[in-house]
Design an enzyme around this catalytic site. Structure first.
Site, PDB file in Angstrom:
ATOM      1  N   SER A 143      -5.123   4.621  24.308  1.00  0.00           N
ATOM      2  CA  SER A 143      -3.782   4.838  24.200  1.00  0.00           C
ATOM      3  C   SER A 143      -2.889   6.242  25.375  1.00  0.00           C
ATOM      4  CB  SER A 143      -3.424   5.200  23.074  1.00  0.00           C
ATOM      5  OG  SER A 143      -2.580   6.107  22.284  1.00  0.00           O
ATOM      6  N   TYR A 156      -6.249  10.577  15.457  1.00  0.00           N
ATOM      7  CA  TYR A 156      -6.400   9.561  16.242  1.00  0.00           C
ATOM      8  C   TYR A 156      -6.606   9.593  17.610  1.00  0.00           C
ATOM      9  CZ  TYR A 156      -2.893   5.798  18.712  1.00  0.00           C
ATOM     10  OH  TYR A 156      -2.737   4.805  19.270  1.00  0.00           O
TER      11      TYR A 156
END
Ligand code: NAD
Length: 261
Positions: A143, A156
């Site tokens: 990401s 995350y």
């Protein structure tokens, strides 16, 4: 360039992966489903790995894949997955948004299990097969949050940065065996994971959902639209092509210019 047009199908890459087997985690939805479809479209036999049984079965049926209903938070279940994949797409993931001082430790642990430990466990069992064949491709769906932090996403951001380290280590160990390992780093992709975040933010900020996308999510991107899952899948597929055999240990942003700032 028209950045709103849909991604074209594999086309010239059709048949590229005949005889190859791919294992895709989180393949029942979003980016994982798009990757499973793209790899199958190029000829690979695909292991469709996901917790969501019904959706995974539908994907497998459509692409002629093999379903493995697996909770990636369960190490024993992860270790029972097939070890004969030539291509691994570590994609499954989940999000939890909360300030660090209020972040539930069990959510933090779950996120590391699914997004870091499961990829490690899958790779430690599949790499020997790739080494024996002298060819392998590892595509880690990281990401922008593998490269940049955002507040309130501690688990995350931590997990994605860890995946970056795992990917680079696999690149170094795998190179003599014909194995490449790379990260793909999307900005916001139009998937259920992001749709849930849009709904949550709209509620929290008391603003309409399209304003969440425009004002919050696309604030840092130069290209003012969400990414489509198929665009990520085409990059994953290309990383499995001979054109990409010298690309390893890399992190490839697909972020509309977010990390250019
Ligand atoms: P999604 O929610 O559409 O799909 C995630 C899939 O993972 C689901 O099918 C879910 O069932 C599966 N999954 C979750 N926990 C699992 C578990 N314990 N065991 C087995 N399967 C499990 O999400 P998505 O947006 O397609 O995200 C896929 C990956 O892409 C994630 O790693 C995410 O971090 C990454 N990513 C997404 C975006 C985005 O904007 N959507 C951006 C950057 C990176």
């Amino acid at each position: 360039m028209d950045t709103t047009s849909p991604v074209p199908p594999a086309g010239p890459l059709a048949g590229l992966l005949d005889g190859r087997t791919a294992l895709v985690t989180g393949a029942a939805s979003g980016i994982g489903r798009a990757c499973a479809e793209a790899l199958a479209g190029a000829g690979a036999r695909v292991y469709v790995v996901d917790l969501a049984a019904e959706a995974a079965e539908q994907v497998a049926l459509r692409i002629g894949g093999v379903v493995h209903v697996t909770d990636l938070a369960d190490p024993a279940a992860v270790d029972a997955l097939p070890d004969d994949a030539d291509i691994v797409v570590n994609n499954a993931g989940l999000q939890h948004v909360a300030p660090l001082h209020e972040f539930p430790p069990e959510r933090f642990t779950l996120i590391q299990r699914v997004m870091v430990e499961a990829p490690f466990r899958i790779l430690r069992r599949t790499l020997p097969h790739m080494y024996r064949r002298g060819w392998g491709r590892v595509v880690n769906i990281s990401s922008v949050h593998g490269l940049r932090a955002s507040p309130f996403k501690s688990a995350y951001v931590t997990a994605k940065h860890a995946l970056e380290g795992l990917s680079k280590t696999v690149a170094l160990e795998g190179a003599p065996h014909g194995v490449t390992s790379n990260c793909v780093n999307p900005g916001y992709v139009r998937t259920p994971l992001v749709e849930r975040q849009i709904a949550g933010q709209a509620l929290a900020h008391k603003i309409p959902e399209d304003e969440v996308v425009e004002r919050i999510m696309l604030d840092r991107t130069a290209v003012k639209r969400l990414i489509e899952p198929g665009e990520i899948a085409q990059l994953a597929l290309w990383l499995c092509s001979p054109h990409a055999s010298y690309i390893t240990g890399a992190s490839l942003p697909v972020d509309g210019g977010w990390t250019a700032r």
